[in-house]
Scaffold this active site. Structure first.
Site, PDB file in Angstrom:
ATOM      1  N   HIS A  35       3.133  12.698  -7.869  1.00 50.69           N
ATOM      2  CA  HIS A  35       2.884  11.917  -8.517  1.00 50.69           C
ATOM      3  C   HIS A  35       1.545  11.424  -9.009  1.00 50.69           C
ATOM      4  O   HIS A  35       0.075  11.995  -8.736  1.00 50.69           O
ATOM      5  CB  HIS A  35       1.949  10.445  -7.379  1.00 50.69           C
ATOM      6  CG  HIS A  35       4.123  10.366  -6.448  1.00 50.69           C
ATOM      7  ND1 HIS A  35       4.612   8.945  -6.847  1.00 50.69           N
ATOM      8  CD2 HIS A  35       5.005  10.790  -6.008  1.00 50.69           C
ATOM      9  CE1 HIS A  35       5.534   8.866  -6.162  1.00 50.69           C
ATOM     10  NE2 HIS A  35       5.710  10.736  -5.794  1.00 50.69           N
TER      11      HIS A  35
ATOM     12  N   GLN B 164       9.068   6.198  -4.586  1.00 51.39           N
ATOM     13  CA  GLN B 164      10.367   7.944  -4.044  1.00 51.39           C
ATOM     14  C   GLN B 164      10.407   7.469  -3.466  1.00 51.39           C
ATOM     15  O   GLN B 164      12.208   8.064  -2.868  1.00 51.39           O
ATOM     16  CB  GLN B 164       8.924   8.685  -4.083  1.00 51.39           C
ATOM     17  CG  GLN B 164       9.984  10.083  -3.487  1.00 51.39           C
ATOM     18  CD  GLN B 164       8.386  11.060  -4.126  1.00 51.39           C
ATOM     19  OE1 GLN B 164       8.011  11.217  -4.078  1.00 51.39           O
ATOM     20  NE2 GLN B 164       9.068  11.652  -2.443  1.00 51.39           N
TER      21      GLN B 164
ATOM     22  N   CYS C 192       6.477   5.689 -11.265  1.00 52.90           N
ATOM     23  CA  CYS C 192       5.485   4.522 -10.378  1.00 52.90           C
ATOM     24  C   CYS C 192       5.283   3.040 -10.203  1.00 52.90           C
ATOM     25  O   CYS C 192       5.168   2.811 -10.988  1.00 52.90           O
ATOM     26  CB  CYS C 192       4.441   5.208 -10.163  1.00 52.90           C
ATOM     27  SG  CYS C 192       4.042   4.159  -8.403  1.00 52.90           S
ATOM     28  N   GLU C 193       6.329   2.023 -10.076  1.00 52.78           N
ATOM     29  CA  GLU C 193       6.407   0.757 -10.875  1.00 52.78           C
ATOM     30  C   GLU C 193       4.981   0.422  -9.866  1.00 52.78           C
ATOM     31  O   GLU C 193       4.257  -1.327 -10.436  1.00 52.78           O
ATOM     32  CB  GLU C 193       7.634   0.069  -9.637  1.00 52.78           C
ATOM     33  CG  GLU C 193       7.418   0.081  -8.318  1.00 52.78           C
ATOM     34  CD  GLU C 193       8.549  -0.291  -7.205  1.00 52.78           C
ATOM     35  OE1 GLU C 193       8.316  -1.439  -6.382  1.00 52.78           O
ATOM     36  OE2 GLU C 193       9.307  -0.690  -7.818  1.00 52.78           O
ATOM     37  N   HIS C 194       3.800   0.671  -8.911  1.00 54.30           N
ATOM     38  CA  HIS C 194       2.343   0.168  -8.727  1.00 54.30           C
ATOM     39  C   HIS C 194       1.772  -0.011 -10.054  1.00 54.30           C
ATOM     40  O   HIS C 194       0.945  -0.435 -10.183  1.00 54.30           O
ATOM     41  CB  HIS C 194       2.142   1.273  -7.527  1.00 54.30           C
ATOM     42  CG  HIS C 194       3.002   1.098  -6.450  1.00 54.30           C
ATOM     43  ND1 HIS C 194       3.061   1.307  -5.343  1.00 54.30           N
ATOM     44  CD2 HIS C 194       3.580  -0.022  -5.874  1.00 54.30           C
ATOM     45  CE1 HIS C 194       4.067   1.405  -4.380  1.00 54.30           C
ATOM     46  NE2 HIS C 194       4.046  -0.155  -4.733  1.00 54.30           N
ATOM     47  N   HIS C 195       1.733   2.006 -11.066  1.00 55.79           N
ATOM     48  CA  HIS C 195       0.158   1.950 -11.654  1.00 55.79           C
ATOM     49  C   HIS C 195       1.496   2.415 -12.997  1.00 55.79           C
ATOM     50  O   HIS C 195       0.637   2.483 -13.830  1.00 55.79           O
ATOM     51  CB  HIS C 195      -0.163   3.323 -11.366  1.00 55.79           C
ATOM     52  CG  HIS C 195      -0.934   3.414 -10.052  1.00 55.79           C
ATOM     53  ND1 HIS C 195      -0.499   3.238  -8.856  1.00 55.79           N
ATOM     54  CD2 HIS C 195      -2.386   1.370 -10.310  1.00 55.79           C
ATOM     55  CE1 HIS C 195      -1.989   2.793  -8.466  1.00 55.79           C
ATOM     56  NE2 HIS C 195      -2.419   2.155  -8.157  1.00 55.79           N
TER      57      HIS C 195
ATOM     58  N   CYS D  64      -0.487   9.095 -10.470  1.00 57.10           N
ATOM     59  CA  CYS D  64      -1.162   8.377  -9.934  1.00 57.10           C
ATOM     60  C   CYS D  64      -2.229   8.781  -8.997  1.00 57.10           C
ATOM     61  O   CYS D  64      -3.336   7.941  -8.462  1.00 57.10           O
ATOM     62  CB  CYS D  64      -0.408   6.692  -9.250  1.00 57.10           C
ATOM     63  SG  CYS D  64       0.501   7.048  -8.379  1.00 57.10           S
TER      64      CYS D  64
END
Length: 648
Positions: free
Chosen positions: A607, A579, A538-541, A609
């Site tokens: 996920h 995703q 995941c590119e956010h976390h 996260c």
């Protein structure tokens, strides 16, 4: 007053003078306004079609021919819109509403004409095969001549053709029923139906022109122009159909085959040949008294033991036309063969002649939009590479003048693919690719050249900077209060750097390479691969998410190895992303590279996260889907693939 000029038959009877009874100046002004509006409608139609050809991708128009009953839906919509437009054009109180009706009808007519014009344009691109004419221009000129002649008949004779109204209405209903029946029942109406419809449209022009002369009110020029425009458009439609039918008859669907082991010929290329075998000398004689067309397929490997017989040939070939020949005293031929079209050989015919023949299908290119930036970049890159190869002696310098002639991307790609020393399989793959832009990208890939215009990802370094990652990890450990120099953490930065290089390896790999090798199969049902496991980030976390991907597609003549789908998932998953984008990326890859009829991609993932931080909800599952082509437009196809995925 005639029967036509009653309230029941003339919906405009409540206002304005009847043309026949109006003063000469008023009558002349009405007729002039009517034909000016007719010319404006024709000009608007031409403008709209010009815009469509510039902005609408050819692939989108082609999809209309692949969706079942799409044409019936378009026809039904056109009939409804036409009824509404005609009703508005007859509005007795609002001039603006009349013009909206005319504009709406022109718009509807432009949409319904687009597929047929696109087919005609594809034929124009193959003028070397079908002669030096433009079918659209021929049909337009013929329509203008016929319309002028029919109009002159009414104006010069003054005859009232309004008596034809009820007959034309009934014939129109019958013709519409026949058209819908042919769509749903799958039969062809044939050329005689087109001839009959030209006669029908001509009668309608007589009828409508007669009404302009005798029965319309002098305030009804917009409605009169719409009626004339509808008749002219109908006449043009069926004249163009006949022009296309006759102009395509030069290619009968049967080809003479001149198979050669190691020569892959392309359209736009002139190939010198020497024909000396007796069977192919007979082939030349037959071609020269006929259409002068010869197919150049490539013999499949292992042809040597059976060369004198009928060894198998590759399905994709180039159709050429003899442009120059010289028969030698010993009966042999020297000739120049101009490549004019890609063809796909469907089956070889029984040996009724000494030379080989096959049934084949003409394959047209899928064009790129005009002024397409990617196409321009590809063109520049190919020219640059070819000039470099000429400088090193790897390409013939004799072709240099051609590069200065502003060749189209299609012509340039075919010439370079033919001239450069690529592998036989590479050339066959380029020959088999219909999409011009994709063919150009494939050519650059074969030459080991990257083109930035084709990349859909943010540029990244060619190699991962491991020391930089190690330094960053040490900073993170120190920032959270740890000692990066204690024994348990000494090698952690290096291990994390290697881990990121592995987890993000997809940034440096192109998943399209796994879809370049495909097989030609006559299979048009669903292909589904379920439960392809993957791990992504995941590119956010910067935390992992993992799960399963399900990929289904309906082939359009090409199938790919099942393991290739898993490899595509593997490459795409090895990137920082969300995703939703991963799902869309996989679906678009299959659409772009395999030219499939439809793609369904469903991804289920957990996920971390959400499970180890934040809301901390273990067991939650994220499901995303991307439906393309018939899976988006056809509810039953979508239901089928979802049932197979989930075992419903």
């Amino acid at each position: 007053m005639s029967q036509f000029d009653t309230q029941a038959n003339n919906p405009y009877a409540s206002f304005g003078h009847v043309v026949a009874d109006a003063p000469a100046s008023e009558r002349t002004a009405f007729i002039k306004r009517t034909y000016i509006h007719l010319m404006m409608a024709v000009y608007a139609l031409v403008t709209l079609e010009f815009i469509y050809f510039r902005v609408v991708p050819g692939e989108m128009i082609e999809q209309l021919f692949q969706i079942r009953y799409a044409w019936a839906i378009m026809m039904g919509g056109f009939i409804l819109v036409s009824y509404l437009a005609e009703m508005w054009a007859r509005n007795q109180t609002s001039v603006a509403t009349q013009y909206i009706g005319l504009g709406l009808y022109v718009l509807a007519q432009s949409i319904i004409l687009l597929p047929l014009l696109w087919i005609a344009n594809q034929m124009t691109l193959q003028t070397d095969t079908f002669g030096d004419f433009n079918p659209i221009t021929v049909a337009a000129v013929a329509t203008a001549i016929m319309f002028a002649a029919l109009t002159a008949v009414v104006f010069l004779t003054g005859k009232d053709f309004s008596f034809m109204g009820s007959v034309l209405w009934m014939v129109g209903i019958g013709a519409t029923i026949l058209v819908f029946a042919s769509i749903f029942m799958g039969f062809h109406l044939g050329i005689w139906f087109s001839v009959a419809m030209i006669l029908f449209a001509s009668c309608y022009i007589l009828y409508d022109t007669s009404n302009v002369m005798h029965h319309y009110r002098t305030t009804q020029h917009v409605a009169a122009a719409l009626a004339l425009f509808a008749s002219v458009a109908l006449l043009f439609w069926y004249i163009l159909r006949i022009v296309l039918a006759f102009s395509s008859r030069e290619f009968s669907g049967t080809v003479r085959m001149f198979p050669i082991p190691n020569l892959v010929m392309f359209p736009h290329v002139v190939q010198p040949l020497h024909v000396f075998e007796e069977r192919y000398r007979e082939m030349m004689t037959d071609a020269l008294v006929g259409d002068r067309l010869i197919a150049m397929p490539v013999l499949k490997p292992g042809w040597e033991p059976d060369y004198a017989g009928r060894p198998p040939v590759e399905p994709w070939a180039c159709l050429g036309k003899v442009v120059l020949h010289n028969k030698l005293p010993d009966g042999c031929y020297n000739l120049l063969l101009m490549g004019v079209s890609r063809i796909k050989i469907e089956e070889e015919l029984p040996p009724l002649r000494s030379f080989r023949q096959a049934r084949a299908e003409l394959v047209s290119d899928i064009p790129v939009c005009n002024h397409n930036e990617e196409a321009e970049t590809l063109h520049e890159r190919i020219v640059e590479v070819f000039e470099q190869r000429m400088a090193t002696g790897d390409a013939p310098c004799s072709l240099k003048p051609l590069l200065e002639n502003n060749l189209s991307l299609a012509t340039l790609t075919d010439l370079v693919a033919y001239a450069l020393p690529l592998g036989g399989n590479q050339k066959l793959e380029l020959l088999a690719e219909r999409c011009i832009a994709k063919r150009a990208r494939m050519l650059l890939d074969c030459l080991g050249v990257e083109c930035s215009a084709t990349s859909t990802d943010t540029p990244v370094p060619q190699e991962v900077d491991l020391p930089r990652i190690e330094k960053a990890v040490r900073e993170i450990l120190a920032a959270v209060g740890e000692d990066p120099d204690r024994e348990g953490l000494l090698e952690t930065p290096a291990r994390v750097a290697r881990m990121y290089a592995e987890l993000f390896s997809g940034l440096h790999d192109d998943p399209r390479v796994h879809l370049q090798k495909f097989f030609t199969e006559k299979y048009d049902e669903l292909v589904l691969v379920r439960d392809i496991s993957f791990n992504s980030m995941c590119e956010h976390h910067m935390l992992p998410f993992s799960g399963k991907a399900h990929i289904g597609y309906v082939p359009n003549g090409r199938v790919v190895g099942l393991s290739k789908l898993a490899r595509v998932v593997e490459v795409v998953s090895k990137r920082p992303q969300v995703q939703e984008r991963m799902t869309e990326t996989i679906a678009n890859l299959l659409i772009d590279e395999l030219d499939v009829k439809g793609v369904a991609v469903v991804i289920e993932a957990t996920h971390s996260c959400m499970t180890i931080r934040g809301v901390r909800k273990p067991g939650s599952l994220c499901v995303t889907s991307a439906m393309k082509g018939l899976f988006r437009s056809n509810l039953s196809s979508r239901s089928e693939v979802m049932n197979l995925i989930y075992g419903g």
